[in-house]
Write a protein that holds these residues in place. Structure first.
Motif, mmCIF file in Angstrom:
data_model
loop_
_atom_site.group_PDB
_atom_site.id
_atom_site.type_symbol
_atom_site.label_atom_id
_atom_site.label_comp_id
_atom_site.label_asym_id
_atom_site.label_seq_id
_atom_site.Cartn_x
_atom_site.Cartn_y
_atom_site.Cartn_z
ATOM 1 N N ILE A 125 -6.591 0.993 6.445
ATOM 2 C CA ILE A 125 -5.520 0.575 6.632
ATOM 3 C C ILE A 125 -5.611 -0.419 7.809
ATOM 4 O O ILE A 125 -6.006 -0.019 8.774
ATOM 5 C CB ILE A 125 -4.411 1.435 7.123
ATOM 6 C CG1 ILE A 125 -3.950 2.436 5.661
ATOM 7 C CG2 ILE A 125 -2.849 0.869 7.687
ATOM 8 C CD1 ILE A 125 -3.386 3.785 5.850
ATOM 9 N N ARG A 138 -1.865 3.592 -7.805
ATOM 10 C CA ARG A 138 -2.599 2.870 -6.383
ATOM 11 C C ARG A 138 -2.325 3.345 -5.202
ATOM 12 O O ARG A 138 -2.658 2.725 -4.180
ATOM 13 C CB ARG A 138 -2.117 1.142 -6.721
ATOM 14 C CG ARG A 138 -2.475 0.439 -7.832
ATOM 15 C CD ARG A 138 -1.772 -0.757 -7.821
ATOM 16 N NE ARG A 138 -2.293 -1.478 -6.527
ATOM 17 C CZ ARG A 138 -1.470 -2.712 -5.936
ATOM 18 N NH1 ARG A 138 -0.365 -2.956 -6.411
ATOM 19 N NH2 ARG A 138 -1.909 -3.147 -4.830
ATOM 20 N N SER A 139 -1.921 4.662 -5.157
ATOM 21 C CA SER A 139 -1.702 5.077 -3.712
ATOM 22 C C SER A 139 -3.036 6.028 -3.425
ATOM 23 O O SER A 139 -3.780 6.239 -3.743
ATOM 24 C CB SER A 139 -0.500 6.069 -3.949
ATOM 25 O OG SER A 139 -0.761 7.174 -4.625
ATOM 26 N N GLU A 172 -0.798 -4.922 5.800
ATOM 27 C CA GLU A 172 -0.179 -4.571 4.549
ATOM 28 C C GLU A 172 1.228 -3.900 4.782
ATOM 29 O O GLU A 172 1.755 -3.654 5.857
ATOM 30 C CB GLU A 172 -1.002 -3.415 3.753
ATOM 31 C CG GLU A 172 -1.078 -2.157 4.599
ATOM 32 C CD GLU A 172 -2.321 -2.171 5.381
ATOM 33 O OE1 GLU A 172 -3.354 -2.351 5.053
ATOM 34 O OE2 GLU A 172 -1.951 -2.135 6.611
ATOM 35 N N LEU A 220 0.764 -1.076 -0.063
ATOM 36 C CA LEU A 220 0.078 -0.116 0.060
ATOM 37 C C LEU A 220 0.957 1.229 -0.078
ATOM 38 O O LEU A 220 1.919 1.520 0.902
ATOM 39 C CB LEU A 220 -1.040 0.094 1.411
ATOM 40 C CG LEU A 220 -1.914 1.408 1.249
ATOM 41 C CD1 LEU A 220 -2.613 1.397 0.167
ATOM 42 C CD2 LEU A 220 -2.885 1.155 2.633
#
Length: 262
Positions: free
Chosen positions: A74, A40-41, A78, A23
């Motif tokens: 989150i 993808r951030s 990850e 991530l």
């Protein structure tokens, strides 16, 4: 779980970009994020720790950060890689904050967005929420009480990363009632640890510069915790166990019961 180095470069991210557990998080703020971010951030602003290290304030802040992490989906499972515009100052500080909240695997992208060779994405992102609880890791932040109690502990090495004149007490910030350094601290200016903005020197060079065994326990400090957060990621990249004293000289100098050296 795959390992995550404390500092990664753009080539590492490119090689792992398709990993499901990776991530990327942009700590620059939502407006900068929308203008262009890494693929993808997600945007992630965690805030700054309090200017003192009173345990109750640190704990309350850690719990608040845990809520912010959960709001961004989150989970703690990850590999979390944080980046900023390039100098890594904001990313280094955010990494410590995420660790304080309990995240076990956090890294900083060396050189940040400025070092990214690929295309950027734009626009907002849909954030998932999670209920998973993180347990704060209060030991991530050394307190003034811990440092004061360990001034004679040979296992702990204090590293003052301010300018030499600040260390010597010949210059400093007028807001501080005293100038000088914490007794026993070594002077190692933060700029000497980096080859360029946000780019730590190679590990072998850093170890030679620091001159300590790899297993040494380090605590870095500066005036208010920003430069020492940056130094912490460089020292970790070199293999040292290092924590950042966020209170730094700004806090230490205000407690007249604590010793100071010049």
């Amino acid at each position: 779980m795959p390992d995550l180095p404390p500092v990664v470069d753009a080539s590492w991210v490119l090689a792992h970009l398709s990993d499901e557990d990776l991530l990327l998080a942009d700590v620059r703020g939502p407006n900068a994020y929308q203008r262009g971010h890494l693929p993808r951030s997600i945007p992630l602003v965690l805030g700054a720790p309090p200017p003192d290290t009173d345990p109750e304030r640190i704990r309350a802040f850690a719990e608040e950060v845990g809520i912010r992490l959960r709001r961004h989906g989150i989970t703690g499972e990850e590999r979390l890689v944080l980046y900023d515009g390039g100098d890594c100052v904001a990313a280094a500080a955010a990494a410590q904050v995420a660790e304080l909240a309990g995240h076990p695997r956090v890294a900083v992208l060396a050189g940040g967005l400025a070092a990214w060779p690929g295309a950027l994405e734009t626009g907002p992102v849909e954030l998932a929420k999670t209920r998973l609880e993180l347990s704060p890791r209060l030991e991530v932040v050394p307190t003034r009480e811990e440092i004061a109690a360990r001034l004679d502990d040979p296992a702990l090495v204090l590293v003052d990363v301010r300018r030499p004149e600040e260390y010597a007490g010949k210059a400093g910030y007028p807001c501080d009632p005293r100038q000088g350094h914490i007794p026993g601290a070594r002077s190692l200016e933060v700029s000497t640890l980096f080859a360029g903005p946000g780019q730590p020197r190679p590990a072998s060079e850093l170890r030679g510069l620091v001159g300590l065994p790899d297993g040494a326990e380090l605590v870095a400090y500066c005036h208010s915790g920003s430069r020492s957060a940056l130094a912490t990621i460089a020292l970790r990249a070199a293999g040292y166990r290092c924590r950042n004293y966020v209170g730094s000289w700004h806090e230490w100098s205000r407690h007249l019961e604590l010793p100071a050296a010049r």
